[in-house]
Write a protein that holds these residues in place. Structure first.
Motif, PDB file in Angstrom:
ATOM      1  N   ALA A 124      13.502 -19.461  84.991  1.00 55.13           N
ATOM      2  CA  ALA A 124      13.515 -19.826  83.567  1.00 55.13           C
ATOM      3  C   ALA A 124      12.201 -20.496  83.161  1.00 55.13           C
ATOM      4  O   ALA A 124      11.650 -20.210  82.088  1.00 55.13           O
ATOM      5  N   LEU A 125      11.697 -21.380  84.005  1.00 60.05           N
ATOM      6  CA  LEU A 125      10.419 -22.040  83.710  1.00 60.05           C
ATOM      7  C   LEU A 125       9.281 -21.032  83.676  1.00 60.05           C
ATOM      8  O   LEU A 125       8.378 -21.125  82.831  1.00 60.05           O
ATOM      9  N   CYS A 126       9.315 -20.065  84.576  1.00 60.87           N
ATOM     10  CA  CYS A 126       8.299 -19.002  84.571  1.00 60.87           C
ATOM     11  C   CYS A 126       8.351 -18.213  83.267  1.00 60.87           C
ATOM     12  O   CYS A 126       7.311 -17.867  82.698  1.00 60.87           O
ATOM     13  N   PHE A 127       9.559 -17.941  82.794  1.00 62.84           N
ATOM     14  CA  PHE A 127       9.708 -17.220  81.524  1.00 62.84           C
ATOM     15  C   PHE A 127       9.096 -18.016  80.374  1.00 62.84           C
ATOM     16  O   PHE A 127       8.453 -17.441  79.484  1.00 62.84           O
ATOM     17  N   LEU A 128       9.299 -19.328  80.366  1.00 61.40           N
ATOM     18  CA  LEU A 128       8.745 -20.161  79.300  1.00 61.40           C
ATOM     19  C   LEU A 128       7.218 -20.121  79.302  1.00 61.40           C
ATOM     20  O   LEU A 128       6.587 -20.045  78.241  1.00 61.40           O
ATOM     21  N   VAL A 129       6.636 -20.158  80.499  1.00 59.54           N
ATOM     22  CA  VAL A 129       5.169 -20.101  80.612  1.00 59.54           C
ATOM     23  C   VAL A 129       4.661 -18.724  80.214  1.00 59.54           C
ATOM     24  O   VAL A 129       3.703 -18.586  79.431  1.00 59.54           O
ATOM     25  N   ILE A 130       5.301 -17.688  80.750  1.00 61.32           N
ATOM     26  CA  ILE A 130       4.885 -16.316  80.450  1.00 61.32           C
ATOM     27  C   ILE A 130       5.008 -16.041  78.953  1.00 61.32           C
ATOM     28  O   ILE A 130       4.169 -15.357  78.355  1.00 61.32           O
ATOM     29  N   ARG A 131       6.062 -16.594  78.345  1.00 56.78           N
ATOM     30  CA  ARG A 131       6.260 -16.379  76.902  1.00 56.78           C
ATOM     31  C   ARG A 131       5.092 -16.940  76.098  1.00 56.78           C
ATOM     32  O   ARG A 131       4.597 -16.280  75.177  1.00 56.78           O
ATOM     33  N   GLN A 132       4.652 -18.158  76.439  1.00 51.12           N
ATOM     34  CA  GLN A 132       3.535 -18.757  75.713  1.00 51.12           C
ATOM     35  C   GLN A 132       2.275 -17.908  75.844  1.00 51.12           C
ATOM     36  O   GLN A 132       1.552 -17.685  74.869  1.00 51.12           O
ATOM     37  N   ILE A 133       2.019 -17.427  77.053  1.00 54.09           N
ATOM     38  CA  ILE A 133       0.838 -16.589  77.281  1.00 54.09           C
ATOM     39  C   ILE A 133       0.975 -15.274  76.525  1.00 54.09           C
ATOM     40  O   ILE A 133       0.031 -14.807  75.875  1.00 54.09           O
ATOM     41  N   PHE A 134       2.163 -14.676  76.586  1.00 48.68           N
ATOM     42  CA  PHE A 134       2.418 -13.396  75.926  1.00 48.68           C
ATOM     43  C   PHE A 134       2.230 -13.516  74.412  1.00 48.68           C
ATOM     44  O   PHE A 134       1.586 -12.659  73.786  1.00 48.68           O
ATOM     45  N   GLU A 135       2.794 -14.551  73.825  1.00 47.08           N
ATOM     46  CA  GLU A 135       2.739 -14.682  72.365  1.00 47.08           C
ATOM     47  C   GLU A 135       1.310 -14.873  71.861  1.00 47.08           C
ATOM     48  O   GLU A 135       0.964 -14.411  70.778  1.00 47.08           O
ATOM     49  N   GLN A 136       0.471 -15.553  72.665  1.00 48.90           N
ATOM     50  CA  GLN A 136      -0.898 -15.796  72.231  1.00 48.90           C
ATOM     51  C   GLN A 136      -1.840 -14.635  72.539  1.00 48.90           C
ATOM     52  O   GLN A 136      -2.747 -14.347  71.751  1.00 48.90           O
ATOM     53  N   THR A 137      -1.650 -13.988  73.667  1.00 53.25           N
ATOM     54  CA  THR A 137      -2.603 -12.959  74.100  1.00 53.25           C
ATOM     55  C   THR A 137      -2.201 -11.538  73.721  1.00 53.25           C
ATOM     56  O   THR A 137      -3.056 -10.653  73.647  1.00 53.25           O
ATOM     57  N   ILE A 138      -0.909 -11.312  73.487  1.00 53.77           N
ATOM     58  CA  ILE A 138      -0.441  -9.951  73.178  1.00 53.77           C
ATOM     59  C   ILE A 138       0.206  -9.886  71.798  1.00 53.77           C
ATOM     60  O   ILE A 138      -0.182  -9.061  70.957  1.00 53.77           O
ATOM     61  N   ALA A 139       1.184 -10.748  71.551  1.00 55.02           N
ATOM     62  CA  ALA A 139       1.930 -10.678  70.294  1.00 55.02           C
ATOM     63  C   ALA A 139       1.057 -10.997  69.084  1.00 55.02           C
ATOM     64  O   ALA A 139       1.147 -10.333  68.048  1.00 55.02           O
ATOM     65  N   LEU A 140       0.209 -12.013  69.198  1.00 51.11           N
ATOM     66  CA  LEU A 140      -0.617 -12.407  68.058  1.00 51.11           C
ATOM     67  C   LEU A 140      -1.642 -11.324  67.686  1.00 51.11           C
ATOM     68  O   LEU A 140      -1.727 -10.952  66.507  1.00 51.11           O
ATOM     69  N   PRO A 141      -2.395 -10.768  68.643  1.00 50.20           N
ATOM     70  CA  PRO A 141      -3.296  -9.663  68.284  1.00 50.20           C
ATOM     71  C   PRO A 141      -2.549  -8.450  67.735  1.00 50.20           C
ATOM     72  O   PRO A 141      -3.035  -7.772  66.832  1.00 50.20           O
ATOM     73  N   LEU A 142      -1.352  -8.179  68.295  1.00 52.39           N
ATOM     74  CA  LEU A 142      -0.553  -7.058  67.804  1.00 52.39           C
ATOM     75  C   LEU A 142      -0.124  -7.296  66.362  1.00 52.39           C
ATOM     76  O   LEU A 142      -0.106  -6.353  65.548  1.00 52.39           O
ATOM     77  N   ALA A 143       0.198  -8.531  66.039  1.00 49.22           N
ATOM     78  CA  ALA A 143       0.584  -8.871  64.660  1.00 49.22           C
ATOM     79  C   ALA A 143      -0.555  -8.576  63.687  1.00 49.22           C
ATOM     80  O   ALA A 143      -0.353  -7.975  62.633  1.00 49.22           O
ATOM     81  N   PHE A 144      -1.760  -8.984  64.048  1.00 47.70           N
ATOM     82  CA  PHE A 144      -2.912  -8.721  63.187  1.00 47.70           C
ATOM     83  C   PHE A 144      -3.189  -7.225  63.087  1.00 47.70           C
ATOM     84  O   PHE A 144      -3.567  -6.724  62.021  1.00 47.70           O
ATOM     85  N   LEU A 145      -2.983  -6.503  64.197  1.00 47.96           N
ATOM     86  CA  LEU A 145      -3.209  -5.064  64.207  1.00 47.96           C
ATOM     87  C   LEU A 145      -2.248  -4.348  63.268  1.00 47.96           C
ATOM     88  O   LEU A 145      -2.631  -3.377  62.592  1.00 47.96           O
ATOM     89  N   LEU A 146      -1.011  -4.820  63.208  1.00 49.12           N
ATOM     90  CA  LEU A 146       0.003  -4.191  62.363  1.00 49.12           C
ATOM     91  C   LEU A 146      -0.031  -4.721  60.925  1.00 49.12           C
ATOM     92  O   LEU A 146       0.724  -4.261  60.078  1.00 49.12           O
ATOM     93  N   GLY A 147      -0.901  -5.686  60.678  1.00 41.21           N
ATOM     94  CA  GLY A 147      -1.044  -6.186  59.316  1.00 41.21           C
ATOM     95  C   GLY A 147      -0.090  -7.297  58.939  1.00 41.21           C
ATOM     96  O   GLY A 147       0.188  -7.499  57.749  1.00 41.21           O
ATOM     97  N   VAL A 148       0.430  -8.040  59.932  1.00 42.87           N
ATOM     98  CA  VAL A 148       1.319  -9.160  59.629  1.00 42.87           C
ATOM     99  C   VAL A 148       0.476 -10.326  59.125  1.00 42.87           C
ATOM    100  O   VAL A 148      -0.440 -10.792  59.812  1.00 42.87           O
ATOM    101  N   ARG A 149       0.783 -10.796  57.945  1.00 45.72           N
ATOM    102  CA  ARG A 149       0.036 -11.897  57.352  1.00 45.72           C
ATOM    103  C   ARG A 149       1.009 -12.917  56.759  1.00 45.72           C
ATOM    104  O   ARG A 149       2.034 -12.556  56.190  1.00 45.72           O
TER     105      ARG A 149
END
Length: 378
Positions: free
Chosen positions: A46-71
């Motif tokens: 569970a702790l690994c998931f929490l860490v991985i989630r933070q990394i995922f949201e900043q390095t993958i989800a956030l750029p993907l949001a900008f790519l798809l035009g989420v503002r």
């Protein structure tokens, strides 16, 4: 005293059918069985998931949001006002008309200014669209991988094709390595959701979500302890089958891809109803609640396990009602699916209608409409 209580709580007759007990779950002849201490591995997962989630949201989800035009829309912050802030934090975020008038006198502001302040202050507490997109992306990724990983684990198992075989040789069914990791990963993920509940987006079904998470954790943990693992893996697979579709519909909603969102949501609704209201009760619950009566006499563990399944089924029925309401809304041609569980962001014109009483109800385009506080799908 404590040892006697422990013996009573874990008595064989409570958790197993007659003639079986905890001794059946001891390792022998190279066969490994689930053990209570195995569940401690869930915490680091569970702790690994929490860490991985933070990394995922900043390095993958956030750029993907900008790519798809989420503002995010620009939000006007409420001006500092100790009196209004105190009322907002300690009494109510939605003051009554009499409270607004009283606060107006205390602060020297007009009623309209007080209404506007509370509206802006409520908007400040609402999660941004980017945050919601990041959360949906994380859950979409997990549910998608979990579903296909679970399918790979189960596709060649006899009980996947004949559900009654979940009871074959019970409880002397050896643990497979794939089952171990499937359980630890799924249980670790749901524990991580409980850990992150304070920071996650809160919706109107927040209490139901908490009940669902707790029931799921209890169900997975209990099925591990008494070796209901075959049934447990099927239950997890059925639940993961539709979740990734819902999360992907949210992602496209936040990106403004209306037609794609509505199409995926329609597919999600169909899969949800088939898996949660047909397969789950008429195949899985039937196999765990009705069929065992032909094999064993009833025992407490039988009622406890199936009781948790009924709790999940009740939640499924509740959510199906919300899903159908959303589907009905966009079928006639509405722009986008609205999430019945969420509040909409208030606009500058919202406070202008406060206190007005329409002569013949609220009318839009000549038709009565329902007053609601729902915003677009979350």
């Amino acid at each position: 005293m404590l040892s006697r209580l422990n013996e009573l709580i874990w008595a064989d007759w409570i958790w197993f059918p007659e003639g079986h007990g905890w001794d059946d779950l001891k390792d022998h002849d190279g066969k490994v069985f689930p053990k209570t201490q195995d569940l401690w591995a869930v915490l680091p997962v569970a702790l690994c998931f929490l860490v991985i989630r933070q990394i995922f949201e900043q390095t993958i989800a956030l750029p993907l949001a900008f790519l798809l035009g989420v503002r995010d829309k620009h939000r006007v912050c409420a001006s500092p006002n100790p009196i209004l802030e105190s009322h907002f934090c300690s009494k109510s975020k939605h003051p009554t008309q009499s409270s607004i008038e009283s606060l107006s006198k205390q602060t020297g502001c007009s009623v309209r200014q007080v209404q506007r302040w509370f509206r802006r202050r409520r908007n400040e507490d609402r999660p941004s669209k980017l945050k919601k997109f990041q959360e949906a992306s994380w859950r979409f990724t997990f549910y998608l991988l979990a579903f296909f990983a679970g399918l790979a684990v189960l596709i060649d198992k006899p009980w996947f094709h004949d559900v009654k075989l979940v009871w074959e040789n019970f409880p002397k069914m050896p643990l497979l390595p794939s089952q171990y990791w499937y359980y630890m990963i799924e249980l670790g993920f749901y524990v991580s959701l409980v850990f992150s509940v304070a920071s996650d987006v809160k919706r109107k079904d927040f209490k139901e979500q908490i009940v669902h998470h707790v029931a799921t954790i209890l169900l997975i943990s209990f099925s591990w302890l008494v070796n209901y693992i075959r049934a447990g893996t099927l239950i997890m697979l059925v639940h993961d089958a539709s979740d990734y579709l819902m999360e992907s519909a949210k992602m496209f909603n936040y990106a403004g891809w209306k037609r794609t969102c509505n199409f995926i949501f329609t597919v999600f609704a169909a899969v949800f109803i088939i898996t949660r209201l047909i397969i789950f009760p008429f195949w899985i619950i039937h196999a765990t609640c009705v069929y065992p009566l032909t094999l064993y006499s009833t025992f407490f563990g039988f009622y406890f396990f199936n009781g948790l399944l009924v709790v999940l089924l009740i939640l499924h029925i509740f959510w199906t009602g919300l899903i159908l309401r959303m589907v009905i809304k966009f079928l006639p041609g509405n722009d986008i699916v609205e999430d019945e569980r969420s509040d909409k962001e208030e606009t500058e014109s919202d406070d202008e209608d406060v206190g007005r009483k329409p002569k013949n109800g609220h009318v839009q385009n000549g038709h009565s409409v329902l007053i609601n506080n729902h915003r677009k799908m979350d």
